[in-house]
Enzyme design. Structure first.
Site, PDB file in Angstrom:
ATOM      1  N   SER A 153       0.793  -1.233   0.000  1.00 54.59           N
ATOM      2  CA  SER A 153       0.000   0.000   0.000  1.00 54.59           C
ATOM      3  C   SER A 153       0.823   1.279   0.000  1.00 54.59           C
ATOM      4  O   SER A 153       0.237   2.374  -0.003  1.00 54.59           O
ATOM      5  CB  SER A 153      -0.944   0.002   1.211  1.00 54.59           C
ATOM      6  OG  SER A 153      -1.994  -0.913   1.010  1.00 54.59           O
ATOM      7  N   LYS A 200      -0.296   3.622  -2.617  1.00 56.20           N
ATOM      8  CA  LYS A 200      -1.346   4.642  -2.470  1.00 56.20           C
ATOM      9  C   LYS A 200      -0.779   6.052  -2.367  1.00 56.20           C
ATOM     10  O   LYS A 200      -1.508   7.026  -2.610  1.00 56.20           O
ATOM     11  CB  LYS A 200      -2.204   4.328  -1.245  1.00 56.20           C
ATOM     12  CG  LYS A 200      -3.025   3.046  -1.355  1.00 56.20           C
ATOM     13  CD  LYS A 200      -3.921   2.866  -0.147  1.00 56.20           C
ATOM     14  CE  LYS A 200      -4.796   1.620  -0.264  1.00 56.20           C
ATOM     15  NZ  LYS A 200      -4.055   0.374  -0.081  1.00 56.20           N
ATOM     16  N   SER A 222      -5.462   3.332   4.658  1.00 54.74           N
ATOM     17  CA  SER A 222      -5.125   2.381   3.606  1.00 54.74           C
ATOM     18  C   SER A 222      -6.355   1.623   3.106  1.00 54.74           C
ATOM     19  O   SER A 222      -6.289   0.420   2.849  1.00 54.74           O
ATOM     20  CB  SER A 222      -4.057   1.398   4.105  1.00 54.74           C
ATOM     21  OG  SER A 222      -3.195   1.018   3.068  1.00 54.74           O
TER      22      SER A 222
END
Length: 396
Positions: free
Chosen positions: A150, A153, A207
């Site tokens: 993640s 992101k 997240s």
């Protein structure tokens, strides 16, 4: 007289006979009706029982299917930590009817665990950079490209913000946002409506995978165009070891090196919204008008002794525990990258080790402790006393 009496009796007999017959017929009809009702009740009861049995069987089959799809087993891992033998047990998911998934990360497979470092970090990869001077303060396998989970992101947020999309536009979570790769959970059911601003907030802070997916999907040209924009931005920043395939980081094919991620952190830190949203300890957002509270995946942002300007965490099995941060430490703005860390708290513990290392250094002491590591830009690897080289080539 007798004839009259006899006629009256006969008349009475004829008068009562229909009534008696009607009464008998009614009684027989009632009995028959009751019998039909009882039969119907028995039939209905049998149908109810059959339905309940079918429902139980269906639930049982579903439970078995879920259990088969999410079967778990404990894996015993033995390792040496500072000369001491440590035994730990880890839950590893495996697909139904298939062999157990390799519990090792791709960094382990590449042999990065064999790399030692002066701080005894639990992360296979680490990189610490002075943000203002680009001096490399610490590195360990910093040029190896690995899955970044993640951390992806952060690039998602950078592309959204720099595309200047309407942050107040209401977007909808659809079936296309459901994770069918890792089957990760989400608090956002299909049909949820949220503004792009709130989706960006919980994607960076908590997240949230469906939020990140919706952000990419609602980019002009769709998710394919969004991923292309992510890779174009990486190329623009000089991230030569980086490649993206989705906006959430669930795929292990999202890869980067620690050196590349330091560039990403430096660029993202220049966006006030990304700084704010990634470091919010917790927040209440509205999902289809309903308030929902989300918390930050990095507890360090809530600690008063940390001054964190931007951060992002990540985890999938192939990547291990990951963390990138910008923070002010002992009057110095630094960027820290930790990839493929072992243990749930190990990435933040490694950040603490690096922080204590930097705080313990007196002015000018770095030149003595790590000759050759200062004055070098992020483009050139520093191979001094506080760097650890990779024993294996990059994984792409």
């Amino acid at each position: 007289m007798f004839k009259l009496a006899l006629a009256a009796v006969v008349s009475l007999l004829f008068a009562f006979q229909p009534v008696h017959a009607a009464g008998a017929g009614a009684g027989a009809g009632a009995s028959k009706s009751e019998a039909v009702k009882k039969k119907q009740k028995r039939g209905s009861a049998k149908k109810t029982v059959r339905k309940k049995k079918a429902a139980r069987a269906s639930r049982k089959d579903l439970a078995h299917a879920i259990a088969d799809d999410n079967r778990q087993r404990m894996v015993r891992r033995v390792e040496l930590v500072r000369g001491k033998r440590k035994v730990s047990y880890h839950v590893v998911r495996r697909a139904a009817g298939a062999a157990a998934i390799d519990p090792r990360s791709l960094g382990d497979v590449a042999g990065l665990r064999r790399t030692t470092d002066p701080l005894s970090l639990r992360s296979n990869v680490a990189f610490v950079l002075d943000q203002n001077s680009s001096e490399v303060l610490f590195e360990k396998n910093a040029s190896v490209a690995l899955p970044i989970a993640s951390i992806t992101k952060l690039m998602t947020g950078l592309v959204v913000v720099q595309a200047r999309q309407d942050l107040d536009e209401v977007l909808r979570i659809t079936d296309a946002d459901v994770d069918r790769h890792k089957y990760s959970s989400s608090r956002l059911p299909v049909g949820t409506r949220m503004t792009r601003r709130e989706l960006l907030h919980i994607a960076l802070m908590s997240s949230e995978n469906r939020a990140a997916s919706a952000l990419g999907r609602n980019y002009p040209g769709g998710i394919d165009a969004f991923v292309a924009a992510m890779n174009a931005k990486a190329a623009e920043l000089g991230m030569k070891d980086t490649h993206y395939v989705d906006s959430s980081g669930l795929s292990s094919r999202n890869v980067s090196s620690a050196r590349d991620l330091a560039r990403l952190v430096a660029s993202a830190h220049g966006e006030p919204l990304l700084r704010e949203y990634s470091t919010t300890p917790n927040s209440v957002v509205k999902a289809s008008g309903r308030p929902m509270r989300y918390a930050n995946t990095n507890y360090l942002v809530a600690l008063p002794d940390w001054n964190i300007g931007l951060q992002k965490t990540g985890f999938i099995n192939e990547a291990g525990r990951c963390l990138v941060m910008q923070a002010a430490i002992h009057g110095r703005n630094v960027i820290m990258v930790f990839l493929d860390s072992k243990g749930k708290m190990s990435r933040t513990a490694d950040a603490g080790r690096v922080r204590r290392f930097l705080e313990a250094l007196a002015p000018g002491k770095l030149d003595v402790l790590a000759p050759g590591t200062l004055g070098e830009s992020v483009n050139a690897p520093a191979m001094g006393a506080f760097s650890a080289a990779a024993p294996a080539p990059a994984l792409h």
